[in-house]
Write a protein that holds these residues in place. Structure first.
Motif, PDB file in Angstrom:
ATOM      1  N   GLY A   1       0.830  -1.193   0.000  1.00  0.00           N
ATOM      2  CA  GLY A   1       0.000   0.000   0.000  1.00  0.00           C
ATOM      3  C   GLY A   1       0.863   1.241   0.000  1.00  0.00           C
TER       4      GLY A   1
ATOM      5  N   GLU B   1      -1.492   4.762  -6.474  1.00  0.00           N
ATOM      6  CA  GLU B   1      -1.927   6.066  -5.994  1.00  0.00           C
ATOM      7  C   GLU B   1      -1.859   6.138  -4.466  1.00  0.00           C
TER       8      GLU B   1
ATOM      9  N   LYS C   1      -3.820   3.798  -1.939  1.00  0.00           N
ATOM     10  CA  LYS C   1      -4.252   2.610  -2.667  1.00  0.00           C
ATOM     11  C   LYS C   1      -3.278   1.456  -2.403  1.00  0.00           C
ATOM     12  N   LYS C   2      -3.706   0.286  -2.847  1.00  0.00           N
ATOM     13  CA  LYS C   2      -2.863  -0.899  -2.712  1.00  0.00           C
ATOM     14  C   LYS C   2      -2.800  -1.636  -4.029  1.00  0.00           C
TER      15      LYS C   2
END
Length: 353
Positions: A179, A214, A217-218
């Motif tokens: 992440g 991003e 995000k992951k």
């Protein structure tokens, strides 16, 4: 009252003296590295010493390019002169000292002397060092302010095929979820994947993952890992990013029993084949028999070693009535038989019919 005021002033002064030094006494010192010189040329030698390390720890000492204190070594050990590295063992006091040859790393300077723990304490210290005559270049710009962290359990995907049983290189895929904890996106991150066996340091190779993560995000990351041919035993797969270890996963590799079976069969078949070849050579090199030589030359010669039939003696000669004539022996012929001697005494007829 005067005495009480004097005692209070002394106590206040003593407290002011001791307070600045109290935190320094409580704080535990970290690992320290010192160099005998900060510059050297290829072929030279420097002394690397340190203190504050865990007693008994095994350390790895390397000269690396594209590195700086506080920023680490960009590219991992692929930026270091691995063949000229040295190992050192920390003594009971937490100190060490060893000689390190000066070598040119595969990446340009700025260079550092990289000291990292292999077993036990996993700390790493980079000390600035200049390799005389080695090219220099600015450090690569970071891809962003993103920070990656592992969010889920790590696993190794894949299985060993039949060829691995006969010594082919084992292959797996390191699968983990990361992440982005930073404020900026991370685009096409470059990971370093390495495998280690026993007390040896991992040998890292760069693996680039295509994509953008991003902030917040992951993403699921899959990176290939491969061992050398014939490898077996307990290994460990490590994945680093931006100089930090993200993943450490054990990998047990079975023994290639197919290779052992091959050598066992070869040990049985090779002697039998040599014996057959030797017997064929002996048969061709053996001299021809007497009958064969007679047929080849057109003449009849008695075979070697054959017994001649014994000659018949008079005692074993056939009787006259058997239909065979007996050859007269010269010493028994009638002409050569000796005559009876004449007797001077008169012949008597006594006893005659």
């Amino acid at each position: 009252m005067r005495t009480i005021r004097t005692a209070a002033a002394l106590l206040t002064a003593l407290a002011l003296v001791l307070l600045p030094t109290a935190p320094a006494a409580v704080a535990a010192p970290g690992p320290v590295v010192e160099l005998s010189t900060t510059e050297g040329g290829k072929g030279g030698e420097i002394t690397v010493s340190g203190s504050g390390w865990k007693p008994g720890a095994l350390l790895m000492l390397l000269i690396c390019g594209q590195g700086a204190p506080g920023k680490g070594v960009i590219g991992g050990t692929n930026s270091c002169a691995n063949t000229e590295g040295r190992a050192a063992t920390v003594d009971a006091r937490g100190a060490f000292s060893t000689k390190l040859p000066v070598a040119e790393p595969p990446k340009p300077c700025p260079c550092v002397v990289h000291v990292a723990g292999v077993t036990g304490q996993q700390d790493a210290v980079d000390k600035e060092f200049t390799v005389a005559g080695h090219p220099t270049a600015p450090l690569p710009e970071p891809s962003g302010d993103g920070r990656l962290a592992v969010l889920a359990a790590v696993r190794l995907d894949g299985s060993s095929g039949v060829l691995v049983w006969f010594g082919a290189p084992p292959r797996r895929e390191v699968v983990f979820t990361v992440g982005n904890l930073g404020p900026a996106p991370v685009k096409d991150p470059v990971f370093q994947v390495g495998t280690s066996h026993g007390v040896f340091a991992p040998q890292y190779e760069e693996r680039q993952w295509r994509g953008t993560i991003e902030p917040g995000k992951k993403a699921l990351i899959r990176l290939p890992a491969e061992l050398s041919a014939g490898a077996h035993g307990d290994y460990q797969v490590s994945v680093t990013y931006a100089g930090k270890v993200l993943v450490e996963q054990p990998w047990g590799v079975g023994r290639p029993w197919g290779v052992t079976l091959f050598w066992a069969l070869l040990a049985l078949v090779a002697p039998a084949a040599l014996f057959r070849i030797g017997m064929a050579v002996v048969d061709r090199a053996r001299p021809a028999s007497g009958a064969g030589r007679a047929r080849a030359g057109g003449t009849r010669t008695p075979a070697r070693g054959r017994r001649r039939a014994p000659a018949r003696t008079p005692a074993s000669a056939p009787a006259p009535g058997d239909g065979e004539t007996t050859a007269a022996l010269p010493w028994f012929s009638p002409d050569s038989a000796p005559s009876a001697p004449e007797s001077s005494s008169p012949t008597t007829t006594k006893g005659q019919a």
